[in-house]
Scaffold this motif. Structure first.
Motif, PDB file in Angstrom:
ATOM      1  N   HIS A   1       0.843  -1.197   0.000  1.00 17.71           N
ATOM      2  CA  HIS A   1       0.000   0.000   0.000  1.00 17.71           C
ATOM      3  C   HIS A   1       0.884   1.255   0.000  1.00 17.71           C
ATOM      4  CE1 HIS A   1      -3.492   2.483   0.670  1.00 17.71           C
ATOM      5  NE2 HIS A   1      -2.873   3.054   1.690  1.00 17.71           N
ATOM      6  N   GLU A   2       2.013   1.207   0.712  1.00 18.80           N
ATOM      7  CA  GLU A   2       2.920   2.348   0.779  1.00 18.80           C
ATOM      8  C   GLU A   2       3.567   2.648  -0.571  1.00 18.80           C
ATOM      9  OE1 GLU A   2       3.074  -0.277   2.987  1.00 18.80           O
ATOM     10  OE2 GLU A   2       1.995   0.789   4.573  1.00 18.80           O
TER      11      GLU A   2
ATOM     12  N   ALA B   1       2.142   2.847  -3.310  1.00 21.75           N
ATOM     13  CA  ALA B   1       1.272   3.772  -4.053  1.00 21.75           C
ATOM     14  C   ALA B   1       1.776   5.200  -3.900  1.00 21.75           C
ATOM     15  CB  ALA B   1      -0.171   3.652  -3.579  1.00 21.75           C
TER      16      ALA B   1
ATOM     17  N   HIS C   1       3.225   7.462  -6.930  1.00 19.72           N
ATOM     18  CA  HIS C   1       2.601   8.772  -7.162  1.00 19.72           C
ATOM     19  C   HIS C   1       3.674   9.863  -7.242  1.00 19.72           C
ATOM     20  CE1 HIS C   1       0.427  12.458  -5.725  1.00 19.72           C
ATOM     21  NE2 HIS C   1      -0.357  12.077  -6.708  1.00 19.72           N
TER      22      HIS C   1
ATOM     23  N   LEU D   1      -3.309  10.255  -6.324  1.00 20.12           N
ATOM     24  CA  LEU D   1      -2.824   9.195  -5.452  1.00 20.12           C
ATOM     25  C   LEU D   1      -3.797   8.011  -5.435  1.00 20.12           C
ATOM     26  CD1 LEU D   1      -0.867   8.012  -3.384  1.00 20.12           C
ATOM     27  CD2 LEU D   1      -2.049   9.360  -1.618  1.00 20.12           C
ATOM     28  N   SER D   2      -5.085   8.292  -5.460  1.00 19.17           N
ATOM     29  CA  SER D   2      -6.086   7.212  -5.407  1.00 19.17           C
ATOM     30  C   SER D   2      -5.929   6.233  -6.578  1.00 19.17           C
ATOM     31  CB  SER D   2      -7.503   7.786  -5.371  1.00 19.17           C
ATOM     32  OG  SER D   2      -7.752   8.537  -6.549  1.00 19.17           O
TER      33      SER D   2
ATOM     34  N   TYR E   1      -3.102   5.240  -7.892  1.00 18.61           N
ATOM     35  CA  TYR E   1      -2.023   4.331  -7.537  1.00 18.61           C
ATOM     36  C   TYR E   1      -2.411   3.435  -6.371  1.00 18.61           C
ATOM     37  CZ  TYR E   1       0.583   7.022 -10.862  1.00 18.61           C
ATOM     38  OH  TYR E   1       0.992   7.619 -12.035  1.00 18.61           O
ATOM     39  N   GLU E   2      -3.247   3.923  -5.471  1.00 14.94           N
ATOM     40  CA  GLU E   2      -3.744   3.068  -4.390  1.00 14.94           C
ATOM     41  C   GLU E   2      -4.559   1.915  -4.969  1.00 14.94           C
ATOM     42  OE1 GLU E   2      -4.006   6.320  -0.761  1.00 14.94           O
ATOM     43  OE2 GLU E   2      -5.706   6.118  -2.129  1.00 14.94           O
ATOM     44  N   GLU E   3      -5.411   2.218  -5.942  1.00 12.32           N
ATOM     45  CA  GLU E   3      -6.211   1.177  -6.584  1.00 12.32           C
ATOM     46  C   GLU E   3      -5.307   0.249  -7.395  1.00 12.32           C
ATOM     47  OE1 GLU E   3      -8.233  -1.164  -9.303  1.00 12.32           O
ATOM     48  OE2 GLU E   3      -7.062   0.543 -10.020  1.00 12.32           O
TER      49      GLU E   3
ATOM     50  N   THR F   1      -2.065  -0.503  -6.961  1.00 10.89           N
ATOM     51  CA  THR F   1      -1.272  -1.414  -6.121  1.00 10.89           C
ATOM     52  C   THR F   1      -2.167  -2.512  -5.541  1.00 10.89           C
ATOM     53  OG1 THR F   1      -1.430   0.080  -4.215  1.00 10.89           O
ATOM     54  CG2 THR F   1       0.565   0.231  -5.568  1.00 10.89           C
TER      55      THR F   1
END
Length: 182
Positions: free
Chosen positions: A15-16, A18, A22, A41-42, A44-46, A48
């Motif tokens: 998670h980190e 992401a 970003h 950022l969201s 890259y969160e999705e 990852t």
């Protein structure tokens, strides 16, 4: 003249990662062939999270790419082709690095490791879809031994997307030279 390839390490994205992706991909030059603008950022969160699922389901994903010191420098890996155009149903390899890491051999070293891993996972062949004009990625694909097979019209950019292919069923990596031999 062939210089030694840098040492790279690939890991399933955390998670980190992401946040690191970003930051690395906030550069418009890095994003030139990926929409031209940095993503939120969201995104890259999705991404990852999806890659963690891909690794669990397929044994491969877009891995976080680490340099010799363990610093996150981008990603490389493979995933099922995610769009409804192009090489539907095939496995795509890809790479994206922060600008500071271009031209140092990281992309080719990481892509070679990707090929070894997807071959070990039983993938019989891979594609790389590269927007026309992205000469750096075209060069990586060619150095991997991939051959241009098709050209698609990219639906978002209305321009050619080059599809490179590599059969992995009878190619064994020669890690001393980085070339593939039967």
């Amino acid at each position: 003249m062939n210089r030694p390839q840098p040492t790279v390490r690939l890991r399933v994205p955390t998670h980190e990662d992401a946040v690191a992706w970003h930051r690395l991909f906030a550069d418009p030059e890095v994003m030139e062939f990926h929409g031209g603008r940095p993503a939120e950022l969201s995104v890259y969160e999705e991404l990852t999270a999806r890659q963690r699922r891909h690794d669990a389901e397929h044994g491969f994903c877009l891995w976080t790419l680490l340099d010799e010191s363990g610093e996150v420098i981008g990603f490389t890996g493979a995933q099922p082709w995610p769009r409804d155009w192009g090489p539907v149903g095939e496995t795509e390899i890809g790479w994206r690095l922060g600008r500071a890491y271009w031209g140092k051999g990281y992309a080719i070293a990481a892509a070679r490791e990707t090929l070894a891993r997807v071959r070990a996972a039983g993938v019989p062949g891979v594609v790389a879809v590269v927007r026309a004009g992205n000469e750096r990625s075209v060069a990586v694909a060619r150095r991997l031994g991939m051959e241009q097979a098709e050209t698609y019209t990219h639906p978002t950019f209305d321009e050619p997307a080059l599809c490179f292919r590599l059969d992995l069923t009878d190619a064994l990596p020669d890690t001393s030279t980085g070339n593939y031999a039967p």
